[in-house]
Motif scaffolding. Structure first.
Motif: not given
Length: 131
Positions: A85, A89, A93, A118
């Motif tokens: 994650l 993220l 991202a 993510a």
């Protein structure tokens, strides 16, 4: 076992992308600026190249995540999920955001693509730690 884990992680991420982009296909295509046909589908969408390239890219990402996880002793599914994650993220991202901002694309495109990063990296992390 590590190779099987990398392939399984890449497959999980790839399948999650198929599901994610089926759900978000219309707004994604619009925000990406794709030419659409009368049904709202991208024109000329019959090529297998994007699917093959994305599968290869998923193998590369999963392989590198496996390497990072090994070096960082990330071995449990919970640690794998949190690490995946974080990669999605906080590495992928933001990079997508930068590219889309310079291309003057809508924020929604970043949310769709960044959301996929993510989710896919989280799944990769879990699967990698199961093997």
């Amino acid at each position: 076992m590590e190779l099987i884990g990398v392939v399984a992680a890449a497959a999980a991420a790839w399948v999650s992308g198929a599901i994610w982009y089926m759900l978000w296909s219309k707004p994604w295509a619009k925000d990406a600026g794709l030419a659409l046909d009368e049904h709202g589908d991208p024109k000329g969408h019959g090529s297998a190249a994007p699917f093959v390239i994305s599968a290869i890219a998923m193998l590369v990402v999963a392989g590198m995540m496996r390497h990072i996880f090994g070096m960082g002793e990330i071995e449990t599914p919970i640690k794998g999920a949190l690490s995946g994650l974080g990669i999605g993220l906080f590495f992928i991202a933001p990079w997508i955001l930068i590219n889309n901002t310079y291309a003057m694309r809508p924020l929604r495109l970043t949310l769709i693509d960044g959301g996929y990063a993510a989710i896919a990296c989280t799944l990769m992390g879990v699967v990698l730690c199961l093997f």
